[in-house]
Design a protein around this motif. Sequence first.
Motif, PDB file in Angstrom:
ATOM      1  N   GLN A  43       0.818  -1.214   0.000  1.00 13.68           N
ATOM      2  CA  GLN A  43       0.000   0.000   0.000  1.00 13.68           C
ATOM      3  C   GLN A  43       0.854   1.266   0.000  1.00 13.68           C
ATOM      4  O   GLN A  43       0.511   2.237  -0.668  1.00 13.68           O
ATOM      5  CB  GLN A  43      -0.949   0.001   1.204  1.00 13.68           C
ATOM      6  CG  GLN A  43      -1.944   1.155   1.175  1.00 13.68           C
ATOM      7  CD  GLN A  43      -2.812   1.170  -0.064  1.00 13.68           C
ATOM      8  OE1 GLN A  43      -3.320   0.143  -0.490  1.00 13.68           O
ATOM      9  NE2 GLN A  43      -2.974   2.328  -0.679  1.00 13.68           N
ATOM     10  N   VAL A  44       1.957   1.274   0.720  1.00 14.12           N
ATOM     11  CA  VAL A  44       2.802   2.473   0.759  1.00 14.12           C
ATOM     12  C   VAL A  44       3.279   2.840  -0.652  1.00 14.12           C
ATOM     13  O   VAL A  44       3.365   4.016  -0.989  1.00 14.12           O
ATOM     14  CB  VAL A  44       3.985   2.311   1.744  1.00 14.12           C
ATOM     15  CG1 VAL A  44       4.968   1.249   1.275  1.00 14.12           C
ATOM     16  CG2 VAL A  44       4.667   3.634   2.001  1.00 14.12           C
ATOM     17  N   CYS A  45       3.559   1.863  -1.458  1.00 11.77           N
ATOM     18  CA  CYS A  45       3.980   2.113  -2.837  1.00 11.77           C
ATOM     19  C   CYS A  45       2.788   2.541  -3.688  1.00 11.77           C
ATOM     20  O   CYS A  45       2.912   3.421  -4.542  1.00 11.77           O
ATOM     21  CB  CYS A  45       4.633   0.873  -3.428  1.00 11.77           C
ATOM     22  SG  CYS A  45       6.116   0.342  -2.541  1.00 11.77           S
ATOM     23  N   ARG A  46       1.646   1.925  -3.452  1.00  7.06           N
ATOM     24  CA  ARG A  46       0.439   2.274  -4.208  1.00  7.06           C
ATOM     25  C   ARG A  46       0.006   3.713  -3.959  1.00  7.06           C
ATOM     26  O   ARG A  46      -0.478   4.386  -4.851  1.00  7.06           O
ATOM     27  CB  ARG A  46      -0.718   1.346  -3.843  1.00  7.06           C
ATOM     28  CG  ARG A  46      -0.551  -0.055  -4.328  1.00  7.06           C
ATOM     29  CD  ARG A  46      -1.692  -0.948  -3.817  1.00  7.06           C
ATOM     30  NE  ARG A  46      -1.448  -2.295  -4.211  1.00  7.06           N
ATOM     31  CZ  ARG A  46      -1.804  -2.821  -5.392  1.00  7.06           C
ATOM     32  NH1 ARG A  46      -2.432  -2.085  -6.258  1.00  7.06           N
ATOM     33  NH2 ARG A  46      -1.525  -4.065  -5.675  1.00  7.06           N
ATOM     34  N   SER A  47       0.169   4.166  -2.728  1.00  7.98           N
ATOM     35  CA  SER A  47      -0.314   5.498  -2.371  1.00  7.98           C
ATOM     36  C   SER A  47       0.699   6.608  -2.645  1.00  7.98           C
ATOM     37  O   SER A  47       0.376   7.781  -2.526  1.00  7.98           O
ATOM     38  CB  SER A  47      -0.756   5.534  -0.914  1.00  7.98           C
ATOM     39  OG  SER A  47       0.319   5.228  -0.062  1.00  7.98           O
ATOM     40  N   TYR A  48       1.923   6.248  -3.028  1.00 10.18           N
ATOM     41  CA  TYR A  48       2.924   7.270  -3.331  1.00 10.18           C
ATOM     42  C   TYR A  48       2.489   8.085  -4.535  1.00 10.18           C
ATOM     43  O   TYR A  48       2.072   7.543  -5.553  1.00 10.18           O
ATOM     44  CB  TYR A  48       4.294   6.641  -3.603  1.00 10.18           C
ATOM     45  CG  TYR A  48       5.307   7.693  -3.982  1.00 10.18           C
ATOM     46  CD1 TYR A  48       5.893   8.492  -3.010  1.00 10.18           C
ATOM     47  CD2 TYR A  48       5.620   7.932  -5.306  1.00 10.18           C
ATOM     48  CE1 TYR A  48       6.785   9.493  -3.353  1.00 10.18           C
ATOM     49  CE2 TYR A  48       6.508   8.928  -5.656  1.00 10.18           C
ATOM     50  CZ  TYR A  48       7.079   9.706  -4.678  1.00 10.18           C
ATOM     51  OH  TYR A  48       7.950  10.702  -5.019  1.00 10.18           O
ATOM     52  N   GLU A  49       2.595   9.385  -4.414  1.00 10.39           N
ATOM     53  CA  GLU A  49       2.266  10.300  -5.503  1.00 10.39           C
ATOM     54  C   GLU A  49       3.490  11.162  -5.806  1.00 10.39           C
ATOM     55  O   GLU A  49       4.081  11.744  -4.892  1.00 10.39           O
ATOM     56  CB  GLU A  49       1.112  11.224  -5.094  1.00 10.39           C
ATOM     57  CG  GLU A  49      -0.205  10.520  -4.850  1.00 10.39           C
ATOM     58  CD  GLU A  49      -0.926  10.160  -6.123  1.00 10.39           C
ATOM     59  OE1 GLU A  49      -0.712  10.823  -7.152  1.00 10.39           O
ATOM     60  OE2 GLU A  49      -1.716   9.191  -6.086  1.00 10.39           O
ATOM     61  N   ASP A  51       5.687  14.303  -6.453  1.00 11.48           N
ATOM     62  CA  ASP A  51       5.470  15.657  -5.948  1.00 11.48           C
ATOM     63  C   ASP A  51       6.665  16.542  -6.287  1.00 11.48           C
ATOM     64  O   ASP A  51       7.483  16.190  -7.136  1.00 11.48           O
ATOM     65  CB  ASP A  51       5.189  15.631  -4.447  1.00 11.48           C
ATOM     66  CG  ASP A  51       6.302  14.992  -3.633  1.00 11.48           C
ATOM     67  OD1 ASP A  51       7.449  14.891  -4.132  1.00 11.48           O
ATOM     68  OD2 ASP A  51       6.043  14.589  -2.487  1.00 11.48           O
TER      69      ASP A  51
END
Length: 98
Positions: A43-49, A51
């Motif tokens: 999830q941490v990788c999935r939620s990375y955006e 910036d």
Amino acid sequence: MECTRCGACCVAPDIAALDKPLGMRCPHLTPENLCSVYDRRPQVCRSYEPDEVCKLIEAPTLEERVQKYLALFGLSAEAEATRQTGCASMRQARGTKP
């Protein structure tokens, strides 16, 4: 901002969900800087955006981008110590138990 697939976010930060130490290449990062477990990534990788940090660390090579990332956050010495000891896991690098 769109991801440039530069790979820096898969090398520079530590990723607890993958037990990946600071400054070490994620074992799932391919030579083309793509994720080999993209459909199953944590999830941490999935939620990375992407910036503004992505813009600040722009450089021709992955190594240069990683060095700029680590310097930006004041983590260069810690990452170098991790590389010197050859820590295979984040737990080992941090000196914590599983």
